[in-house]
Design a protein around this motif. Sequence first.
Motif, PDB file in Angstrom:
ATOM      1  N   LEU A 304      12.932   5.910  -8.452  1.00  0.00           N
ATOM      2  CA  LEU A 304      11.824   5.100  -7.966  1.00  0.00           C
ATOM      3  C   LEU A 304      10.720   5.995  -7.413  1.00  0.00           C
ATOM      4  N   LYS A 305       9.483   5.548  -7.560  1.00  0.00           N
ATOM      5  CA  LYS A 305       8.337   6.240  -6.989  1.00  0.00           C
ATOM      6  C   LYS A 305       7.493   5.221  -6.234  1.00  0.00           C
ATOM      7  N   SER A 306       6.893   5.645  -5.138  1.00  0.00           N
ATOM      8  CA  SER A 306       6.120   4.704  -4.326  1.00  0.00           C
ATOM      9  C   SER A 306       5.042   5.437  -3.549  1.00  0.00           C
ATOM     10  N   ALA A 307       4.042   4.684  -3.136  1.00  0.00           N
ATOM     11  CA  ALA A 307       2.989   5.198  -2.250  1.00  0.00           C
ATOM     12  C   ALA A 307       2.297   4.007  -1.617  1.00  0.00           C
ATOM     13  N   TYR A 308       1.792   4.219  -0.404  1.00  0.00           N
ATOM     14  CA  TYR A 308       1.072   3.163   0.309  1.00  0.00           C
ATOM     15  C   TYR A 308      -0.261   3.727   0.798  1.00  0.00           C
ATOM     16  N   GLY A 309      -1.284   2.881   0.830  1.00  0.00           N
ATOM     17  CA  GLY A 309      -2.572   3.339   1.313  1.00  0.00           C
ATOM     18  C   GLY A 309      -3.382   2.250   1.978  1.00  0.00           C
ATOM     19  N   ASN A 310      -4.164   2.634   2.981  1.00  0.00           N
ATOM     20  CA  ASN A 310      -5.151   1.750   3.593  1.00  0.00           C
ATOM     21  C   ASN A 310      -6.291   2.636   4.104  1.00  0.00           C
ATOM     22  N   LEU A 311      -7.294   2.018   4.691  1.00  0.00           N
ATOM     23  CA  LEU A 311      -8.415   2.768   5.247  1.00  0.00           C
ATOM     24  C   LEU A 311      -8.730   2.256   6.639  1.00  0.00           C
ATOM     25  N   TYR A 312      -8.966   3.179   7.541  1.00  0.00           N
ATOM     26  CA  TYR A 312      -9.274   2.835   8.922  1.00  0.00           C
ATOM     27  C   TYR A 312     -10.450   1.872   9.004  1.00  0.00           C
ATOM     28  N   ASN A 313     -10.310   0.880   9.866  1.00  0.00           N
ATOM     29  CA  ASN A 313     -11.362  -0.103  10.154  1.00  0.00           C
ATOM     30  C   ASN A 313     -11.674  -0.996   8.954  1.00  0.00           C
ATOM     31  N   THR A 314     -10.715  -1.122   8.045  1.00  0.00           N
ATOM     32  CA  THR A 314     -10.807  -2.121   6.981  1.00  0.00           C
ATOM     33  C   THR A 314      -9.484  -2.874   6.941  1.00  0.00           C
ATOM     34  N   HIS A 315      -9.418  -3.881   6.074  1.00  0.00           N
ATOM     35  CA  HIS A 315      -8.204  -4.687   5.944  1.00  0.00           C
ATOM     36  C   HIS A 315      -7.558  -4.516   4.574  1.00  0.00           C
ATOM     37  N   PHE A 316      -7.889  -3.437   3.867  1.00  0.00           N
ATOM     38  CA  PHE A 316      -7.264  -3.177   2.577  1.00  0.00           C
ATOM     39  C   PHE A 316      -5.842  -2.664   2.774  1.00  0.00           C
ATOM     40  N   GLY A 317      -4.973  -3.002   1.839  1.00  0.00           N
ATOM     41  CA  GLY A 317      -3.605  -2.484   1.846  1.00  0.00           C
ATOM     42  C   GLY A 317      -3.099  -2.363   0.426  1.00  0.00           C
ATOM     43  N   ASN A 318      -2.900  -1.137  -0.046  1.00  0.00           N
ATOM     44  CA  ASN A 318      -2.453  -0.885  -1.416  1.00  0.00           C
ATOM     45  C   ASN A 318      -1.031  -0.351  -1.420  1.00  0.00           C
ATOM     46  N   TRP A 319      -0.249  -0.811  -2.387  1.00  0.00           N
ATOM     47  CA  TRP A 319       1.129  -0.322  -2.485  1.00  0.00           C
ATOM     48  C   TRP A 319       1.551  -0.264  -3.929  1.00  0.00           C
ATOM     49  N   ILE A 320       2.191   0.836  -4.294  1.00  0.00           N
ATOM     50  CA  ILE A 320       2.832   0.958  -5.592  1.00  0.00           C
ATOM     51  C   ILE A 320       4.302   1.240  -5.379  1.00  0.00           C
ATOM     52  N   GLN A 321       5.134   0.542  -6.128  1.00  0.00           N
ATOM     53  CA  GLN A 321       6.573   0.803  -6.188  1.00  0.00           C
ATOM     54  C   GLN A 321       6.984   0.555  -7.633  1.00  0.00           C
ATOM     55  N   MET A 322       7.368   1.619  -8.323  1.00  0.00           N
ATOM     56  CA  MET A 322       7.714   1.513  -9.730  1.00  0.00           C
ATOM     57  C   MET A 322       8.910   2.390 -10.057  1.00  0.00           C
ATOM     58  N   THR A 323       9.604   2.054 -11.136  1.00  0.00           N
ATOM     59  CA  THR A 323      10.593   2.969 -11.666  1.00  0.00           C
ATOM     60  C   THR A 323       9.852   4.147 -12.296  1.00  0.00           C
ATOM     61  N   SER A 324      10.469   5.312 -12.297  1.00  0.00           N
ATOM     62  CA  SER A 324       9.779   6.516 -12.748  1.00  0.00           C
ATOM     63  C   SER A 324       9.461   6.478 -14.238  1.00  0.00           C
ATOM     64  N   ASP A 325      10.138   5.609 -14.999  1.00  0.00           N
ATOM     65  CA  ASP A 325       9.813   5.463 -16.421  1.00  0.00           C
ATOM     66  C   ASP A 325       8.710   4.433 -16.661  1.00  0.00           C
ATOM     67  N   ASN A 326       8.151   3.871 -15.582  1.00  0.00           N
ATOM     68  CA  ASN A 326       7.046   2.899 -15.634  1.00  0.00           C
ATOM     69  C   ASN A 326       7.434   1.589 -16.315  1.00  0.00           C
ATOM     70  N   ARG A 327       8.725   1.312 -16.427  1.00  0.00           N
ATOM     71  CA  ARG A 327       9.161   0.096 -17.119  1.00  0.00           C
ATOM     72  C   ARG A 327       9.141  -1.122 -16.218  1.00  0.00           C
ATOM     73  N   ASN A 328       9.326  -0.934 -14.926  1.00  0.00           N
ATOM     74  CA  ASN A 328       9.375  -2.061 -13.995  1.00  0.00           C
ATOM     75  C   ASN A 328       8.740  -1.660 -12.674  1.00  0.00           C
ATOM     76  N   GLY A 329       8.080  -2.620 -12.039  1.00  0.00           N
ATOM     77  CA  GLY A 329       7.503  -2.336 -10.736  1.00  0.00           C
ATOM     78  C   GLY A 329       6.275  -3.146 -10.433  1.00  0.00           C
ATOM     79  N   LEU A 330       5.542  -2.677  -9.426  1.00  0.00           N
ATOM     80  CA  LEU A 330       4.428  -3.437  -8.875  1.00  0.00           C
ATOM     81  C   LEU A 330       3.338  -2.486  -8.401  1.00  0.00           C
ATOM     82  N   ILE A 331       2.101  -2.824  -8.713  1.00  0.00           N
ATOM     83  CA  ILE A 331       0.934  -2.168  -8.125  1.00  0.00           C
ATOM     84  C   ILE A 331       0.127  -3.266  -7.456  1.00  0.00           C
ATOM     85  N   MET A 332      -0.040  -3.187  -6.151  1.00  0.00           N
ATOM     86  CA  MET A 332      -0.597  -4.279  -5.367  1.00  0.00           C
ATOM     87  C   MET A 332      -1.798  -3.783  -4.573  1.00  0.00           C
TER      88      MET A 332
END
Length: 360
Positions: A304-332
């Motif tokens: 599995l591979k994942s990363a999370y991101g946001n920016l100070y003083n905003t309300h954005f929230g990004n998250w990726i969680q996927m299998t390393s072969d890119n066959r299943n997962g989510l980019i939000m």
Amino acid sequence: MKTAISLTVATSLPVAALTNTNQVQAASYNQTEMRSFVRQTIANYYARGTTVIVKDGHPQQISYGYGYYGRRLGAGNRKVVYPVCSLQKVITAAMITQLMSAGKFNQDTKISTWYPNLKGAANITVGNLMTHTSGLKAADTEVNRGRVYSEADAINWVVNKLNSTSQNQPGKFSYNNTNYILLAGIIRAVTGQSYKQNVKDRIINPLNLKRTYFLEDVPSGMTDGISYTWNRKNYQWAQYVKKQQASQLVGAGNLFSTPMDYYRIQVGLTNGKILNREQFNLMTHLKATSGNGYSGGMYIKGNLKSAYGNLYNTHFGNWIQMTSDNRNGLIMFLNQTQNDENRNKVIGYQILNHIQPGTF
């Protein structure tokens, strides 16, 4: 100039399932049911945004709410792009890996090669920067400093900030934008071109990305999204990314895109268009990693591979969680959140367990 608009709940706009090729691919699951589940899950947490779910290798875009409420632009509207936030770090790491593969330097090269005047640089490696184990930590990298920086000025600000404050010894994990801003400087020094030009030449053009831009390059007729939070009703306390703030984060948070373009980037990290599988494994399993799995812009745990991101003083929230072969997962990419990473991941895990139970 955008205006911050605080209004009441809007209805969702229709969303089309997309593929990553020019041909329509038949999905092996009920896309209508998936769309309903994802939208309802997002709604249950008063969130809004656009996602790409990937099941059995088939990407489907599913959006809910507005990306820019005042203009009635839906979260998945083709006119709207979102800050990639810290999910950009894997892009920076990929370009560094390309340069390592070309023999320009290696993960053990000391960063004093490019930063001779940076305190402690002779003890810090490229691998340390890529794994956040450099010991370097500059405060307030995301706080709007009230001016638009050039790439060189943004990097120099970080060097000066580090030199004016005490730093830790390399070895322990300490997440900070500093590391990837310095990596952007290395890319500039080695190639003789701007970080922006490198992204265009090494990422955007090879993948034929149509909705990935730096903020100052977003075309007329398109717009970056606005973030909101929920406070008794939707679309409150509107905040967007200012040019000043974006300019400070070269290599670490100054790129704008969509979840579908970002999916294409993930695929490109192993199919040879950006990196091949061997190069991706190098990037995500660097020697300097502290044992928590972070290497090259992502956390790696098993397959599995994942990363999370946001920016100070905003309300954005990004998250990726996927299998390393890119066959299943989510980019939000969420643009209405409660500014709570754990809450956003709860949304994501419910969707992930619906995509592929027992995998995530």
